[in-house]
Design an enzyme around this catalytic site. Structure first.
Site, short mmCIF file in Angstrom:
data_model
loop_
_atom_site.label_atom_id
_atom_site.label_comp_id
_atom_site.label_asym_id
_atom_site.label_seq_id
_atom_site.Cartn_x
_atom_site.Cartn_y
_atom_site.Cartn_z
CE LYS A 194 37.12 -5.35 29.08
NZ LYS A 194 36.39 -6.61 29.15
NE ARG A 204 32.89 -5.00 22.93
CZ ARG A 204 32.90 -3.72 23.25
NH1 ARG A 204 32.30 -2.83 22.47
NH2 ARG A 204 33.47 -3.31 24.37
CE LYS A 216 30.65 -4.58 26.48
NZ LYS A 216 31.31 -5.91 26.65
CD GLU A 232 38.95 0.46 38.63
OE1 GLU A 232 38.97 -0.54 39.36
OE2 GLU A 232 37.91 0.95 38.18
CE LYS A 247 40.16 -6.83 27.07
NZ LYS A 247 39.03 -7.63 27.40
CB SER A 273 40.19 -9.15 19.21
OG SER A 273 39.40 -8.05 19.63
CE1 TYR A 312 41.94 -13.95 21.11
CE2 TYR A 312 42.78 -11.69 21.09
CZ TYR A 312 41.85 -12.62 21.50
OH TYR A 312 40.82 -12.22 22.31
C1 PBG Z 1 34.21 -9.46 27.89
C2 PBG Z 1 35.56 -9.32 27.30
C3 PBG Z 1 35.93 -8.54 26.20
C4 PBG Z 1 37.26 -8.87 25.93
C5 PBG Z 1 37.67 -9.79 26.89
N1 PBG Z 1 36.61 -10.04 27.75
C6 PBG Z 1 35.16 -7.60 25.36
C7 PBG Z 1 34.52 -6.44 25.97
O1 PBG Z 1 34.78 -6.07 27.12
O2 PBG Z 1 33.67 -5.86 25.29
C8 PBG Z 1 38.07 -8.33 24.79
C9 PBG Z 1 39.16 -9.21 24.30
C10 PBG Z 1 39.71 -8.87 22.96
O3 PBG Z 1 39.31 -7.89 22.31
O4 PBG Z 1 40.60 -9.61 22.51
N2 PBG Z 1 33.95 -8.78 29.05
#
Ligand code: PBG
Length: 329
Positions: A194, A204, A216, A232, A247, A273, A312
């Site tokens: 990720k 968010r 992050k 990983e 991701k 998203s 989505y």
């Molecule tokens: C939370 C999480 C996130 C997403 C999925 N789980 C956001 C982040 O890590 O800040 C993102 C999903 C998306 O953008 O569709 N840990």
């Protein structure tokens, strides 16, 4: 011209193109992310993600009935919690929002695969996926809380736990916690690679979970790396992950392809998203055709090697696939 090979012969019409099409997309491969909110009969559109909603539990159940009928593979639940604190105590409350939601879905549609996001960010005041001590996102203390959260979801009936926090060692710790309680049948879909991506922005906004301070990057991966993704993935599989995920999807298709070719475990990809919002925004302006962009992107993710896709677009793609495999015919 004197040509032996004329590749255009296999592109002459829809049925011929259908015969030689290499990649199939089916609703059963799609996982629909759902945002769960408190209340009753709540269906609140998310302004950063047009066409997506925060739903109260009763509405989620109704939605799940439709998704199940459509043959969608699974849902993935995210809690939209207004009750945040430093220690994310609401994340593992057995009568919390997501936990209640799992129970209600399972009562009505026991066979629908219910997956749940496990990370602390929707439940912490600071918006980080882990606990913060003296300004540092601490690993081992966070893993303890993640285990409690995962257990509370599994006990409520979740089929798969999906840790998205990127703490070290959390897959193994969650596996142990589940097994100790006899929850051997509950799977782990690990967010293994990720990345620290700007494409989570609209999400968010949806959960009001943006970090208040900092970013992050000390736990999510550097977008420039791909060997690290293999490491990983390998660690998560050794710790007991059933499915590994990359991701976001589109800016990381090469990573999906590498993971697919180096490991034999099922691979998931998250069409996040920001990838959704870009298409919706351009389509609204009339700059791209929404459905064509959606199908092309989802096929690219499958072509790269993902077995399943969180998206989505799940419902819209399933509808389109049902109509006539209209994508590229
Ligand atoms: C939370 C999480 C996130 C997403 C999925 N789980 C956001 C982040 O890590 O800040 C993102 C999903 C998306 O953008 O569709 N840990």
């Amino acid at each position: 011209m004197d040509l032996v090979f004329r590749p255009r012969r296999l592109r002459r019409n829809g049925p011929i193109r259908g015969l030689v099409r290499e990649t199939e997309l089916a609703p059963r491969q799609l996982i629909y992310p759902i945002f769960v909110a408190e209340g009753n009969r709540v269906r609140e559109e998310i302004n950063t993600m047009p066409g997506q909603f925060r739903l109260s539990v009763d509405e989620v159940v109704r939605e799940c009935e439709v998704l199940y009928e459509m043959g969608i593979g699974a849902v993935n639940l995210f809690g939209y919690s207004e009750e945040k604190d430093e220690l994310a105590t609401k994340s593992y409350d057995s009568s919390g929002l997501v936990q209640r939601c799992i129970r209600e879905i399972k009562k009505k549609i026991p066979d629908l695969c219910v997956q749940t996001d496990v990370a602390l960010d929707p439940y912490t005041t600071h918006g980080h996926d882990g606990l913060v001590i003296d300004g540092e996102i601490v690993n081992d203390e966070t893993v303890g809380v993640l285990c409690k959260m995962a257990l509370s979801h599994a006990e409520a009936g979740a089929d798969w736990i999906a840790p998205s926090d990127m703490m070290d060692g959390r897959v193994g710790a969650i596996r142990d916690a589940l097994d100790e309680q006899g929850l051997h049948h509950v799977g782990i879909l690990a967010y293994s690679a990720k990345y620290a991506s700007c494409f989570y922005g609209p999400f968010r906004g949806a959960l009001k979970s943006a970090p208040k301070k900092g970013d992050k990057k000390t736990y999510q991966m550097d977008p420039a790396n791909s060997r690290e993704a293999l490491r990983e993935v390998s660690l998560d599989l050794d710790e007991g992950a059933d499915v590994v995920m990359v991701k976001p999807a589109l800016a990381y298709l090469d990573v999906i392809a590498r993971v697919r070719s180096e490991f034999d475990a099922p691979v998931a990809a998250y069409n996040v998203s920001g990838e959704y919002a870009m298409v919706m925004a351009a389509a609204e302006k009339g700059w791209v055709d929404r459905d064509m962009a959606m199908m092309e992107m989802l096929h690219s993710i499958r072509r790269a090697g993902a077995d399943m896709i969180l998206t989505y677009f799940a419902k819209d793609a399933a509808k389109r696939l049902k109509s006539d495999y209209g994508s590229f015919s």
